[in-house]
Design a protein around this motif. Structure first.
Motif, mmCIF file in Angstrom:
data_model
loop_
_atom_site.group_PDB
_atom_site.id
_atom_site.type_symbol
_atom_site.label_atom_id
_atom_site.label_comp_id
_atom_site.label_asym_id
_atom_site.label_seq_id
_atom_site.Cartn_x
_atom_site.Cartn_y
_atom_site.Cartn_z
ATOM 1 N N GLY A 143 -8.828 -3.070 2.090
ATOM 2 C CA GLY A 143 -8.712 -2.678 0.787
ATOM 3 C C GLY A 143 -8.427 -1.111 0.322
ATOM 4 O O GLY A 143 -8.512 -0.623 -0.629
ATOM 5 N N ASP A 144 -8.491 -0.395 1.608
ATOM 6 C CA ASP A 144 -8.147 1.079 1.365
ATOM 7 C C ASP A 144 -6.438 1.372 1.107
ATOM 8 O O ASP A 144 -5.755 1.329 1.814
ATOM 9 C CB ASP A 144 -8.469 1.890 2.571
ATOM 10 C CG ASP A 144 -8.449 3.598 2.456
ATOM 11 O OD1 ASP A 144 -7.733 3.896 1.658
ATOM 12 O OD2 ASP A 144 -8.967 3.957 3.046
ATOM 13 N N ASP A 145 -6.204 1.646 -0.068
ATOM 14 C CA ASP A 145 -4.808 1.533 -0.639
ATOM 15 C C ASP A 145 -4.123 2.786 -0.006
ATOM 16 O O ASP A 145 -3.062 2.772 0.463
ATOM 17 C CB ASP A 145 -4.682 1.853 -1.923
ATOM 18 C CG ASP A 145 -5.281 0.620 -2.745
ATOM 19 O OD1 ASP A 145 -5.122 -0.347 -2.245
ATOM 20 O OD2 ASP A 145 -5.450 0.692 -3.977
#
Length: 403
Positions: free
Chosen positions: A336-338
């Motif tokens: 989920g780390d953009d």
């Protein structure tokens, strides 16, 4: 062919040296993974040792020369091929053959296994993809009314405008991490240290000269933090985190080392166009290798394959700054780390090795990156030495290495 099944010998002890590929949590996590292997393989006990990046090249060459090399190690992108030429690395052809037989090789990013092939031998196994990324402080650009630059000219203009009141546009360092500014700029401008025939083109390639002159122009503008030539990579990061400069080049997840109050203020600059519209940055396929000095190649192969399949925690818990070479790890590593995903999607496709135009790797690349010539070139540029003079000096030393 080596057999990788059960090992009859009682408690074989292996030495595994691992570079420091992340913050302190990385070392702790790597030690835990080794402990897990040891508990699952009572007949093979692995001793873990973390190796700092300072003087890493000399550390391994000295160990090999003195007969005290480990059984296995991780290492810089070209370390294995250079040590292989010194007859210090045991080829992994049997390991790769078994991986191909059971389909495990398909989990690796395309081309990365073959990238580590030299002299018709597989000299190591990929584990992490390292790349250099431009970061910026959002608050500093917003306060100055500056949009993230899309090309070198916009970057230079932004850096100059941001250099005021004791703040600077760019902060760099004079160590190995600082030399990545030189390599990244050369590749971003469509240049390279070598041509397709492996011939040095350091000062003869006009794209290289343009790239170094661009870096030099940032220094001449007063946009480079004046402490940069003497800074270490840790100093550079600390200055960037303090807000002493707006732009910095670093590993893909450096923001994870920042304090919580500034972490969200660190953004990734989209890949810039060089003077001719090229995009590119320096990229390495970091790897794990086995040494000829090992007395237990079968047991070392067991650990190597197990480590390769069970190292996801190096990202999820150890916050490694690499991109996983195993594609099955990426989803959990990104989690989920953009920003991390942006690097995977936008920087990895434009990454180029130090060999650049030459397809493959070769032994001199390790010494070129580890011997210090690129660091000297970097320091000279940051100190205001004319680009052509600095490049000519660097090429003279590189030609000695190549011979």
């Amino acid at each position: 062919m080596l057999g990788f099944g059960s090992i009859a010998r009682a408690e074989t002890r292996l030495q595994f040296w691992d570079m420091i590929w992340g913050p302190p949590e990385y070392i702790t996590t790597a030690q835990k993974i080794v402990e897990q292997f040891n508990s699952e393989h009572p007949g093979i006990q692995v001793e873990y040792r973390s190796i700092p990046w300072s003087n890493w090249y000399q550390t391994y060459v000295t160990a090999v020369s003195s007969g005290s090399a480990p059984d296995l190690s991780t290492g810089a992108g070209y370390q294995a091929v250079q040590l292989y030429q010194m007859k210090a690395i045991r080829p992994l052809d049997d390991v790769i053959s078994q991986m191909k037989a059971d389909g495990d090789d398909k989990d690796f990013a395309p081309g990365t296994i073959d990238t580590l092939r030299f002299d018709n031998k597989y000299v190591s196994l990929p584990w992490g993809l390292d790349i250099r990324v431009w970061f910026y402080r959002k608050s500093m650009l917003e306060a100055a009314g500056i949009e993230p630059p899309k090309n070198w000219q916009e970057f230079r203009e932004a850096a100059k405008k941001l250099s005021t009141n004791g703040k600077y546009g760019v902060v760099a360092s004079g160590d190995t991490g600082g030399s990545h500014y030189v390599l990244s700029s050369i590749l971003n401008n469509g240049g390279g240290l070598f041509d397709e025939q492996r011939k040095l083109t350091v000062s003869s390639n006009p794209r290289n000269v343009e790239a170094i002159e661009w870096l030099a122009s940032i220094v001449a503008d007063g946009s480079m933090h004046p402490a940069s030539p003497g800074y270490s990579s840790d100093d550079r990061r600390a200055a960037f985190f303090r807000g002493d400069a707006a732009f910095s080049l670093d590993n893909p997840t450096i923001y994870n080392q920042a304090n919580a109050d500034i972490k969200d203020d660190i953004a990734i600059l989209p890949p810039m166009e060089g003077l001719h519209g090229d995009k590119g940055t320096i990229f390495w396929v970091n790897n794990i290798m086995m040494y000829e000095q090992t007395k237990y190649p079968k047991e070392a192969a067991v650990f190597l394959r197990w480590w390769s399949k069970n190292q996801l925690r190096l990202w999820t818990e150890g916050h490694s700054g690499q991109i996983p070479a195993r594609q099955s790890f990426i989803k959990d590593a990104v989690a989920g780390d953009d920003r991390y995903q942006y690097v995977v999607d936008n920087y990895i496709p434009i990454g180029k090795t130090t060999a650049t135009a030459f397809k493959g790797i070769f032994p001199e690349l390790s010494e070129i990156e580890g011997e210090g010539v690129l660091q000297t070139l970097t320091q000279q540029i940051f100190q205001g030495v004319p680009a052509k003079d600095a490049l000519a000096q660097a090429e003279a030393r590189l030609m000695e290495i190549a011979k």
